[in-house]
Scaffold this motif. Structure first.
Motif, mmCIF file in Angstrom:
data_model
loop_
_atom_site.group_PDB
_atom_site.id
_atom_site.type_symbol
_atom_site.label_atom_id
_atom_site.label_comp_id
_atom_site.label_asym_id
_atom_site.label_seq_id
_atom_site.Cartn_x
_atom_site.Cartn_y
_atom_site.Cartn_z
ATOM 1 N N GLN A 533 0.840 -1.198 0.000
ATOM 2 C CA GLN A 533 0.000 0.000 0.000
ATOM 3 C C GLN A 533 0.875 1.248 0.000
ATOM 4 O O GLN A 533 2.060 1.190 0.325
ATOM 5 N N ARG A 534 0.260 2.362 -0.372
ATOM 6 C CA ARG A 534 0.951 3.650 -0.376
ATOM 7 C C ARG A 534 0.690 4.361 0.949
ATOM 8 O O ARG A 534 -0.468 4.479 1.382
ATOM 9 N N ILE A 535 1.739 4.839 1.598
ATOM 10 C CA ILE A 535 1.616 5.560 2.865
ATOM 11 C C ILE A 535 2.422 6.849 2.764
ATOM 12 O O ILE A 535 3.144 7.081 1.782
ATOM 13 N N HIS A 536 2.296 7.683 3.797
ATOM 14 C CA HIS A 536 3.057 8.927 3.876
ATOM 15 C C HIS A 536 3.743 9.007 5.243
ATOM 16 O O HIS A 536 3.092 8.820 6.278
ATOM 17 N N GLU A 537 5.024 9.277 5.220
ATOM 18 C CA GLU A 537 5.793 9.549 6.444
ATOM 19 C C GLU A 537 6.297 10.986 6.368
ATOM 20 O O GLU A 537 7.251 11.285 5.662
ATOM 21 N N GLY A 538 5.604 11.863 7.085
ATOM 22 C CA GLY A 538 5.907 13.286 6.950
ATOM 23 C C GLY A 538 5.396 13.778 5.609
ATOM 24 O O GLY A 538 4.213 13.628 5.265
ATOM 25 N N ASN A 539 6.275 14.390 4.837
ATOM 26 C CA ASN A 539 5.919 14.870 3.499
ATOM 27 C C ASN A 539 6.377 13.923 2.401
ATOM 28 O O ASN A 539 6.314 14.266 1.221
ATOM 29 N N THR A 540 6.835 12.711 2.763
ATOM 30 C CA THR A 540 7.388 11.772 1.801
ATOM 31 C C THR A 540 6.395 10.643 1.549
ATOM 32 O O THR A 540 5.918 10.002 2.502
ATOM 33 N N ALA A 541 6.088 10.395 0.261
ATOM 34 C CA ALA A 541 5.246 9.268 -0.121
ATOM 35 C C ALA A 541 6.104 8.006 -0.136
ATOM 36 O O ALA A 541 7.208 7.996 -0.688
ATOM 37 N N CYS A 542 5.616 6.935 0.468
ATOM 38 C CA CYS A 542 6.385 5.699 0.605
ATOM 39 C C CYS A 542 5.555 4.501 0.173
ATOM 40 O O CYS A 542 4.312 4.532 0.177
ATOM 41 N N LEU A 543 6.267 3.428 -0.184
ATOM 42 C CA LEU A 543 5.662 2.137 -0.513
ATOM 43 C C LEU A 543 5.880 1.202 0.663
ATOM 44 O O LEU A 543 7.015 0.964 1.083
ATOM 45 N N LEU A 544 4.765 0.661 1.197
ATOM 46 C CA LEU A 544 4.832 -0.277 2.318
ATOM 47 C C LEU A 544 4.548 -1.677 1.794
ATOM 48 O O LEU A 544 3.483 -1.936 1.223
#
Length: 634
Positions: A533-544
């Motif tokens: 799934q796609r998540i966000h850590e702060g202002n960064t889009a990440c792939l989990l």
């Protein structure tokens, strides 16, 4: 002290900035500001200047204050002597008049006979005339007496130097109250006020004739005393003077003569009641200081006071005061010029040198220092520039060496083949060939060929998530030949994430580790689930990505070993080599932004969570031309 410093270098192969470390001198720029300020050259120079100049300034100020105090004391003593001379003279005069009134009341025969004659008889009038003549005669000699009088309840006769009409009116109005006032009969002079006479305020002294209701008295206008005080004090030329009664009211003080400039009478009242020979008070409104001295009379209930501005007392000191101020300001000005000079010759080059060292410490190796005319700083700047150039060349050499080592390490990691997997796969092909199951041999050979082709691929660092999943599916097909109807792999990833780029062999080692170490009981079914799934850590889009199995799970020491950011393989857990290799490659690739964490899945199995920052790779856009099904079973 030496310490590692991290520098970011551009990697032309990956198009990324990677982090590398150089051993440089440790400079603690995070010290507290107060500690740095205390140890700086500027602070020490300023403190040393003040330590040298402060005693001089303190001496000048102390000398000026001492001179002011001496002048105050000497002038105050002179003014006090003048005030005491006036007070003594006034008390002697009032005492003489008191003695005269007392003799008239006690020893004068005519006044003694006056009480024995009935009012209105010839003897009474003859005696009254003789007394009247004495009063007129003596009134001239006892200065500053204005009026002498004899009074009883039936008659009043007096001698005055002022207006007869006004004095007659005042005496008839005030004497009935005065003779009944016990304080007036206490053998002292009392202050009284009546607006019908010119002076307004006056001193009165009365004496009762023994065994009669006759009173002999004298009146001294306060204006006469103020006149004599003004002559002796030269009122207005030096200071000002006034006479106050016991309540603190200025006697004979109209609007023009109410000269005391104190805004609040509280300061004046405290000065009048003080036993000090003199004191200084400040006007709260004008902020001016005054010398005030008071002397109470021993014969009457009034106090004589004088007031002198401090500026007049110290008028002989302005030159020295101004000289002290100019010297102080001159020292401050010289110090400012001194700071400007050393700032240009010392502080500014030092700040440039410190700034260059700070930039060099943070990885900016292109910084160079300009030189000035100072020999020492020319040498330091040239040495710094040479050092920076040498560090830059060293950085390039280290970068090239690390880049070669990184490429070699990556190829080695990609080329790793589990020999047991290789031999098991060949044994399976042999068994199927012995059974003449050509279809299974063909499928197994194709799967094995695709697996090795993917493993041996070295021309690309990144692949799509879809390609990684296809490789996992190929690996699972090979394993299913070993364990028929026992293995399953479920993938739940949204289609829009399949085109994202990630390093090769990011997920497959975790699947392989799950089968090798988690599938302990080969008689029971074993399942693996891959979710994304796609998540966000702060202002960064990440792939989990989450990989979970139904096996025995990770040992506790391995969970602590990996989750505490220790990427080195564990001696007790030799099977963790693949996991550690993945963690090392992700750290190198994403400069510490990637995260891998192990956990216990539901049911006690092993769980791995991989978080990767989402980046746009232009060379991979063409690889994601079609979408795959969101959920499918292998």
């Amino acid at each position: 002290m030496l310490a590692f410093r991290t520098f970011s270098f551009y990697n032309p192969c990956t198009g990324k900035f990677t982090a590398h470390s150089l051993r440089l001198p440790e400079v603690n720029f995070r010290c507290k500001g107060a500690f740095l300020l205390r140890r700086s050259i500027k602070t020490r120079l300023i403190i040393s200047f003040f330590l040298v100049m402060l005693p001089v300034v303190v001496f000048l100020i102390a000398n000026t204050l001492y001179a002011k105090n001496v002048v105050r004391d000497k002038v105050s003593e002179t003014y006090r002597s003048t005030l005491d001379m006036f007070g003594d003279k006034t008390d002697r005069t009032l005492n003489e008049i008191s003695n005269y009134v007392n003799k008239m009341a006690v020893l004068d025969n005519d006044i003694g006979l006056l009480s024995s004659y009935p009012y209105g008889t010839d003897d009474y009038y003859l005696t009254k005339i003789r007394i009247q003549n004495k009063l007129q005669r003596d009134n001239v000699f006892y200065n500053p007496v204005n009026t002498l009088f004899v009074y009883n309840s039936q008659d009043l006769f007096f001698s005055t130097l002022g207006s007869y009409r006004n004095m007659n009116e005042m005496l008839h109005k005030q004497l009935p109250f005065i003779v009944t006032d016990n304080s007036v009969q206490s053998h002292v002079w009392k202050t009284w006020h009546d607006s019908s006479i010119d002076s307004g305020d006056f001193l009165i002294r009365i004496e009762e004739v023994p065994d009669s209701a006759i009173y002999v008295g004298a009146i001294v206008p306060v204006s006469e005393l103020i006149g004599e005080l003004s002559i002796q004090w030269k009122d207005g030329a030096i200071g000002q003077s006034a006479i106050f009664n016991t309540e603190g009211r200025q006697l004979d003080g109209n609007t023009e003569n109410n000269w005391f400039p104190l805004a609040h009478q509280s300061a004046l009242q405290s000065a009048l009641k003080s036993d000090e020979p003199y004191r200084y008070v400040k006007d709260p409104q004008t902020k001016r200081r005054y010398l005030i001295m008071s002397r109470p009379s021993s014969q009457a209930d009034f106090t004589t006071s004088i007031l002198v501005p401090e500026s007049y007392i110290l008028q002989s000191l302005p030159f020295f005061q101004r000289a002290t101020y100019f010297m102080t300001f001159g020292l401050v000005f010289i110090f400012a010029l001194y700071l400007f000079f050393i700032r240009h010759t010392l502080f500014k080059p030092l700040q440039l040198l410190i700034g260059g060292m700070r930039k060099l410490t943070f990885g900016n190796l292109d910084v160079r220092l300009e030189t000035n005319n100072t020999i020492e700083f020319v040498f330091m700047a040239n040495t710094f520039n040479t050092m920076a150039e040498q560090i830059k060349e060293l950085k390039i050499g280290m970068y090239e060496e690390q880049l070669r080592a990184q490429k070699f390490e990556l190829k080695q990691l990609q080329a790793q083949i589990n020999p047991h997997f290789y031999m098991n796969s060949l044994n399976i092909i042999y068994n199927y060939a012995a059974l003449k199951d050509t279809d299974s041999v063909k499928k197994m050979s194709l799967h094995l060929a695709d697996y090795f082709r993917f493993i041996m691929r070295v021309n690309r660092d990144l692949i799509t998530l879809e390609e990684e999943l296809k490789h996992i599916a190929n690996y699972m097909d090979i394993q299913k030949f070993r364990f028929p109807n026992k293995l399953s792999c479920d993938i739940d990833i949204p289609p829009d994430l399949l085109s994202l780029a990630l390093p090769a062999l990011t997920v497959q080692p975790f699947v392989e580790n799950a089968i090798i170490h988690g599938y302990a009981n080969h008689r029971k079914p074993f399942s693996i689930t891959i979710r994304g799934q796609r998540i966000h850590e702060g202002n960064t889009a990440c792939l989990l990505l989450a990989i979970e199995d139904s096996g025995t799970g990770f040992p506790a020491d391995i969970l602590e070993h990996v989750n505490n950011s220790d990427a080195s393989p564990s001696a007790e857990y030799s099977g963790g080599l693949g996991i550690m290799n993945v963690i090392q490659r992700l750290r190198l690739r994403y400069d510490g932004l990637a995260n891998v964490r192990l956990y216990v899945a539901e049911g006690g199995g092993a769980g791995v969570r991989v978080i990767l920052p989402i980046t746009v790779e232009k060379d991979l856009i063409a690889l994601a031309e079609k979408e795959t099904v969101t959920t499918h079973a292998i």
